[in-house]
Scaffold this motif. Structure first.
Motif, PDB file in Angstrom:
ATOM      1  N   TYR A  32      -8.024  -7.324 -37.567  1.00  0.00           N
ATOM      2  CA  TYR A  32      -6.863  -6.506 -37.178  1.00  0.00           C
ATOM      3  C   TYR A  32      -5.602  -7.367 -37.112  1.00  0.00           C
ATOM      4  N   PHE A  33      -5.687  -8.512 -36.438  1.00  0.00           N
ATOM      5  CA  PHE A  33      -4.516  -9.383 -36.299  1.00  0.00           C
ATOM      6  C   PHE A  33      -4.043  -9.917 -37.648  1.00  0.00           C
ATOM      7  N   VAL A  34      -4.974 -10.293 -38.519  1.00  0.00           N
ATOM      8  CA  VAL A  34      -4.591 -10.798 -39.846  1.00  0.00           C
ATOM      9  C   VAL A  34      -3.907  -9.696 -40.650  1.00  0.00           C
ATOM     10  N   ALA A  35      -4.467  -8.493 -40.641  1.00  0.00           N
ATOM     11  CA  ALA A  35      -3.856  -7.376 -41.375  1.00  0.00           C
ATOM     12  C   ALA A  35      -2.491  -7.024 -40.801  1.00  0.00           C
ATOM     13  N   LEU A  36      -2.363  -7.030 -39.483  1.00  0.00           N
ATOM     14  CA  LEU A  36      -1.079  -6.722 -38.844  1.00  0.00           C
ATOM     15  C   LEU A  36      -0.038  -7.789 -39.171  1.00  0.00           C
ATOM     16  N   ARG A  37      -0.425  -9.050 -39.073  1.00  0.00           N
ATOM     17  CA  ARG A  37       0.509 -10.158 -39.312  1.00  0.00           C
ATOM     18  C   ARG A  37       0.994 -10.203 -40.757  1.00  0.00           C
TER      19      ARG A  37
ATOM     20  N   PRO B  91     -13.770   2.845 -39.503  1.00  0.00           N
ATOM     21  CA  PRO B  91     -13.179   3.252 -38.224  1.00  0.00           C
ATOM     22  C   PRO B  91     -13.427   2.230 -37.116  1.00  0.00           C
ATOM     23  N   PHE B  92     -12.442   2.151 -36.204  1.00  0.00           N
ATOM     24  CA  PHE B  92     -12.611   1.332 -35.002  1.00  0.00           C
ATOM     25  C   PHE B  92     -13.436   2.143 -34.015  1.00  0.00           C
ATOM     26  N   GLY B  93     -14.416   1.536 -33.417  1.00  0.00           N
ATOM     27  CA  GLY B  93     -15.263   2.248 -32.467  1.00  0.00           C
ATOM     28  C   GLY B  93     -14.939   1.854 -31.043  1.00  0.00           C
ATOM     29  N   GLY B  94     -15.481   2.598 -30.107  1.00  0.00           N
ATOM     30  CA  GLY B  94     -15.334   2.264 -28.696  1.00  0.00           C
ATOM     31  C   GLY B  94     -14.031   2.760 -28.104  1.00  0.00           C
ATOM     32  N   ALA B  95     -13.938   2.560 -26.806  1.00  0.00           N
ATOM     33  CA  ALA B  95     -12.761   3.022 -26.069  1.00  0.00           C
ATOM     34  C   ALA B  95     -11.603   2.026 -26.181  1.00  0.00           C
ATOM     35  N   ASP B  96     -11.908   0.764 -26.429  1.00  0.00           N
ATOM     36  CA  ASP B  96     -10.872  -0.272 -26.496  1.00  0.00           C
ATOM     37  C   ASP B  96     -10.412  -0.490 -27.935  1.00  0.00           C
ATOM     38  N   ARG B  97      -9.733   0.503 -28.471  1.00  0.00           N
ATOM     39  CA  ARG B  97      -9.232   0.366 -29.843  1.00  0.00           C
ATOM     40  C   ARG B  97      -7.907  -0.393 -29.824  1.00  0.00           C
ATOM     41  N   PRO B  98      -7.626  -1.161 -30.879  1.00  0.00           N
ATOM     42  CA  PRO B  98      -6.357  -1.884 -30.949  1.00  0.00           C
ATOM     43  C   PRO B  98      -5.162  -0.921 -30.934  1.00  0.00           C
ATOM     44  N   SER B  99      -4.051  -1.410 -30.417  1.00  0.00           N
ATOM     45  CA  SER B  99      -2.833  -0.600 -30.356  1.00  0.00           C
ATOM     46  C   SER B  99      -1.617  -1.523 -30.385  1.00  0.00           C
ATOM     47  N   PHE B 100      -0.456  -0.937 -30.646  1.00  0.00           N
ATOM     48  CA  PHE B 100       0.791  -1.711 -30.613  1.00  0.00           C
ATOM     49  C   PHE B 100       1.984  -0.775 -30.474  1.00  0.00           C
TER      50      PHE B 100
ATOM     51  N   GLY C 232      -5.585  -5.828 -46.012  1.00  0.00           N
ATOM     52  CA  GLY C 232      -6.175  -4.581 -45.527  1.00  0.00           C
ATOM     53  C   GLY C 232      -5.146  -3.512 -45.248  1.00  0.00           C
ATOM     54  N   GLU C 233      -5.669  -2.320 -45.038  1.00  0.00           N
ATOM     55  CA  GLU C 233      -4.831  -1.165 -44.722  1.00  0.00           C
ATOM     56  C   GLU C 233      -5.225  -0.669 -43.341  1.00  0.00           C
ATOM     57  N   LEU C 234      -4.247  -0.627 -42.441  1.00  0.00           N
ATOM     58  CA  LEU C 234      -4.471  -0.161 -41.075  1.00  0.00           C
ATOM     59  C   LEU C 234      -3.908   1.253 -40.944  1.00  0.00           C
ATOM     60  N   LYS C 235      -4.670   2.136 -40.309  1.00  0.00           N
ATOM     61  CA  LYS C 235      -4.204   3.491 -40.033  1.00  0.00           C
ATOM     62  C   LYS C 235      -4.162   3.674 -38.527  1.00  0.00           C
ATOM     63  N   PHE C 236      -3.063   4.308 -38.066  1.00  0.00           N
ATOM     64  CA  PHE C 236      -2.843   4.488 -36.638  1.00  0.00           C
ATOM     65  C   PHE C 236      -2.512   5.954 -36.339  1.00  0.00           C
TER      66      PHE C 236
ATOM     67  N   THR D 136       3.976   4.269 -29.246  1.00  0.00           N
ATOM     68  CA  THR D 136       2.734   3.502 -29.166  1.00  0.00           C
ATOM     69  C   THR D 136       1.753   4.066 -30.177  1.00  0.00           C
ATOM     70  N   TRP D 137       1.126   3.166 -30.934  1.00  0.00           N
ATOM     71  CA  TRP D 137       0.201   3.544 -31.995  1.00  0.00           C
ATOM     72  C   TRP D 137      -1.172   2.965 -31.707  1.00  0.00           C
ATOM     73  N   THR D 138      -2.200   3.784 -31.824  1.00  0.00           N
ATOM     74  CA  THR D 138      -3.583   3.371 -31.604  1.00  0.00           C
ATOM     75  C   THR D 138      -4.302   3.341 -32.944  1.00  0.00           C
ATOM     76  N   ALA D 139      -4.995   2.223 -33.216  1.00  0.00           N
ATOM     77  CA  ALA D 139      -5.667   2.027 -34.513  1.00  0.00           C
ATOM     78  C   ALA D 139      -6.814   3.014 -34.688  1.00  0.00           C
ATOM     79  N   VAL D 140      -6.885   3.576 -35.882  1.00  0.00           N
ATOM     80  CA  VAL D 140      -7.950   4.506 -36.254  1.00  0.00           C
ATOM     81  C   VAL D 140      -8.953   3.789 -37.147  1.00  0.00           C
ATOM     82  N   SER D 141      -8.448   3.072 -38.167  1.00  0.00           N
ATOM     83  CA  SER D 141      -9.352   2.408 -39.107  1.00  0.00           C
ATOM     84  C   SER D 141      -8.660   1.214 -39.762  1.00  0.00           C
ATOM     85  N   ILE D 142      -9.515   0.326 -40.294  1.00  0.00           N
ATOM     86  CA  ILE D 142      -9.047  -0.793 -41.100  1.00  0.00           C
ATOM     87  C   ILE D 142      -9.867  -0.767 -42.386  1.00  0.00           C
ATOM     88  N   ASN D 143      -9.205  -0.676 -43.510  1.00  0.00           N
ATOM     89  CA  ASN D 143      -9.842  -0.581 -44.832  1.00  0.00           C
ATOM     90  C   ASN D 143     -10.870   0.546 -44.893  1.00  0.00           C
ATOM     91  N   GLY D 144     -10.567   1.651 -44.237  1.00  0.00           N
ATOM     92  CA  GLY D 144     -11.451   2.805 -44.257  1.00  0.00           C
ATOM     93  C   GLY D 144     -12.570   2.761 -43.231  1.00  0.00           C
TER      94      GLY D 144
END
Length: 172
Positions: free
Chosen positions: A140-145, A79-88, A164-168, A69-77
């Motif tokens: 996030y969904f567009v970058a992932l797809r 950072p994702f904020g909050g407790a509900d960060r994207p994951s997959f 975009g570039e997603l970091k997990f 399981t990977w939790t998103a850290v940032s998209i295009n540099g």
């Protein structure tokens, strides 16, 4: 009639013995001229010469970390904020599923050669979210797809796409 039968049997036995002797001699001569498995690689004295293996210049192929399981850290540099960060997660049956920050999703995802990744169409839930969260989730969904390539940089998974570039980080 009996002497004739005995003579015929003796003649047949002699011919059989001659055929067996000829066949044995032929096989012995053929075995002497045949080269056995690996015989050309033997040195005088019975030692086999071993050729040195030189690997190709191609770098080692990385293996996509399935069932992690990977939790998103940032998209295009950014950072994702909050407790509900994207994951997959992508399981061993190549089913991707996860969370975008508001909605959950499922898709097929295939790690390909040379660290490419093919992600199929996303099946999404349709929860309503506030506009800023919905915009971040959509990006996030567009970058992932549209992810085309992946890489492991240290302990982070990096997904690269034209959008975009997603970091997990690996989730515990």
């Amino acid at each position: 009639m009996k002497p004739m039968l005995i003579a015929a049997l003796a003649c047949a036995a002699g011919a059989l013995a001659l055929a067996l002797t000829t066949a044995t001699e032929t096989m012995a001569q053929g075995a002497a001229s045949m080269s056995g498995f690996g015989k050309g690689n033997r040195r005088p004295g019975g030692e086999e010469k071993k050729e040195q293996y030189i690997p190709g210049a191609k770098q080692t192929e990385k293996v996509f970390p399935l069932d992690s399981t990977w939790t998103a850290v940032s998209i295009n540099g950014k950072p994702f904020g909050g407790a509900d960060r994207p994951s997959f997660i992508i399981d061993k049956q190549y089913r991707a599923r996860g969370y975008g920050g508001c909605n959950t999703f499922a898709a097929t995802a295939f790690p390909l050669k040379e660290q490419h990744l093919a992600v199929g169409p996303l099946a999404l839930t349709k929860k309503s979210c506030d506009k800023s969260l919905q915009a971040a989730e959509q990006a996030y969904f567009v970058a992932l797809r549209t992810t085309a390539q992946w890489d492991m940089v240290g302990s982070q998974l990096v997904l690269k796409s034209p959008n975009g570039e997603l970091k997990f980080d690996r989730a515990l």
